[in-house]
Enzyme design. Structure first.
Site, short mmCIF file in Angstrom:
data_model
loop_
_atom_site.label_atom_id
_atom_site.label_comp_id
_atom_site.label_asym_id
_atom_site.label_seq_id
_atom_site.Cartn_x
_atom_site.Cartn_y
_atom_site.Cartn_z
N ARG A 83 -106.68 -40.32 31.69
CA ARG A 83 -106.71 -39.82 32.89
C ARG A 83 -106.62 -37.69 32.81
O ARG A 83 -106.02 -37.29 32.32
CB ARG A 83 -106.23 -40.06 34.04
CG ARG A 83 -106.95 -41.35 34.19
CD ARG A 83 -108.18 -41.49 35.10
NE ARG A 83 -108.57 -43.20 35.15
CZ ARG A 83 -109.63 -43.42 35.27
NH1 ARG A 83 -110.52 -41.65 36.46
NH2 ARG A 83 -110.37 -45.20 35.56
N LYS A 112 -107.75 -52.46 49.85
CA LYS A 112 -108.16 -52.12 50.90
C LYS A 112 -109.19 -53.25 51.06
O LYS A 112 -109.46 -53.05 52.70
CB LYS A 112 -108.88 -50.91 51.02
CG LYS A 112 -107.55 -49.40 51.00
CD LYS A 112 -108.42 -47.73 50.82
CE LYS A 112 -106.98 -46.92 50.08
NZ LYS A 112 -107.62 -45.79 50.52
N GLU A 156 -104.35 -48.75 54.47
CA GLU A 156 -103.98 -48.15 53.00
C GLU A 156 -103.44 -50.13 52.92
O GLU A 156 -103.56 -50.62 54.01
CB GLU A 156 -103.23 -47.56 52.54
CG GLU A 156 -103.28 -46.26 52.87
CD GLU A 156 -102.76 -45.22 52.56
OE1 GLU A 156 -101.94 -45.09 51.74
OE2 GLU A 156 -102.47 -43.85 53.19
N ARG A 191 -108.03 -33.97 50.67
CA ARG A 191 -107.41 -34.59 51.42
C ARG A 191 -106.12 -33.67 52.01
O ARG A 191 -105.66 -33.45 50.55
CB ARG A 191 -107.07 -35.79 51.50
CG ARG A 191 -107.93 -36.86 50.98
CD ARG A 191 -109.15 -37.33 52.05
NE ARG A 191 -108.57 -37.72 52.57
CZ ARG A 191 -108.34 -38.93 53.29
NH1 ARG A 191 -108.89 -39.58 52.32
NH2 ARG A 191 -108.01 -39.24 54.12
#
Length: 265
Positions: free
Chosen positions: A153, A59, A3, A252
């Site tokens: 969001r 990343k 990450e 995940r």
DNA sequence: AATTCCTCCTGATAGC
DNA sequence: TGCTATCAGGAGGAAT
């Protein structure tokens, strides 16, 4: 695997040992890691050149050559970089090798081959094309930036934090650490979070990145109250010593403490 | 437009 | 011990 902090470590490695040397050869051992480039284009743009600068966005790692082109690298789950004498000490899973005239090589390894290598002439357009969000460690990224990104969001907080098109650099593990430090359940709805809660998340993100880099991303050297020290199937919450729970969020595995991480706004 | 699900690939480990 | 199933720090693309 890597990450934001782990990629930053790789950037520092490249900056400390792979700059200002002529690249004698570019060897691609597995073309499946190439994205928008061929072995020939990489050779044409890099062979005979020197790497002169580095940049990181989330990343993504960029290694700039004196040809004006940037080598682009993404490490996927298992990508890594080594600087060593090759081919004598070429490590397993070497996918690409950039050999310098002093006999050392910059080597891209990646067992699972989820990583990718490419070339670009302009970092901004490269990032824009993929619609990548801003890097939280870059200048100008502050609490207001973070608030604006989370505003409007929907969905689960964990998923939003890991969405690279919202914020570049937060992955599964650091998202879990941020949520634990803020006392938020990973399945908290991102809509109608209070400003103070969003600010606390921002503070946790910055704290966690800085703390991880301070120990060279060696989680065992983090303070014992960090979630990353305990994030495994037999791990205990550092606050109450009770077993952690797991759940699937955005596909995940998510670890959390059911007592200390509640759904709230 | 925004989210979620499936998929890519290979090795480590849990479980039988 | 040896086999099989599951899972892994990511993200593009299809489906919803």
């Amino acid at each position: 695997m890597p990450e934001l902090p782990e990629v930053e470590m790789r950037r520092r490695l490249v900056a400390s040992c792979a700059l200002h040397q002529r690249v004698e050869r570019v060897i691609i051992r597995d073309t499946s890691i190439l994205e928008g480039a061929t072995p020939r284009t990489l050779q044409r743009n890099l062979a005979g050149r020197e790497f002169v600068k580095t940049h990181r966005h989330g990343k993504w790692l960029f290694i700039g050559a004196d040809s004006g082109r940037w080598l682009t690298m993404h490490f996927g789950m298992t990508g890594d970089i080594e600087y060593c004498e090759a081919p004598i000490n070429e490590p397993p899973y070497t996918r690409a090798r950039f050999g310098f005239e002093n006999g050392q090589s910059l080597i891209f390894t990646d067992p699972r081959k989820f990583g990718e290598i490419g070339i670009t002439s302009d970092i901004s357009s490269f990032l824009n094309k993929r619609k990548w969000g801003p890097d939280p460690t870059h200048p100008g990224f502050d609490r207001v930036t973070f608030r604006d990104l989370l505003r409007n969001r929907t969905g689960l907080l964990k998923g939003v934090l890991m969405n690279q098109r919202v914020i570049a650099g937060v992955g599964n593990l650091y998202a879990d650490e941020m949520l634990f430090q803020t006392g938020l359940h990973p399945e908290t709805s991102v809509g109608n979070l209070r400003r103070a809660t969003i600010d606390a998340l921002y503070d946790a993100m910055m704290t966690v990145f800085a703390a991880s880099l301070a120990v060279d991303t060696d989680y065992e050297r983090l303070p014992g109250n960090f979630f990353l020290r305990h994030r495994n199937y037999s791990g205990l919450c550092p606050k109450c010593r009770r077993p952690l729970s797991t759940a699937q969020a955005s596909g995940r595995t998510t670890y959390y403490c059911p007592r200390h991480q509640r759904r709230r706004s």
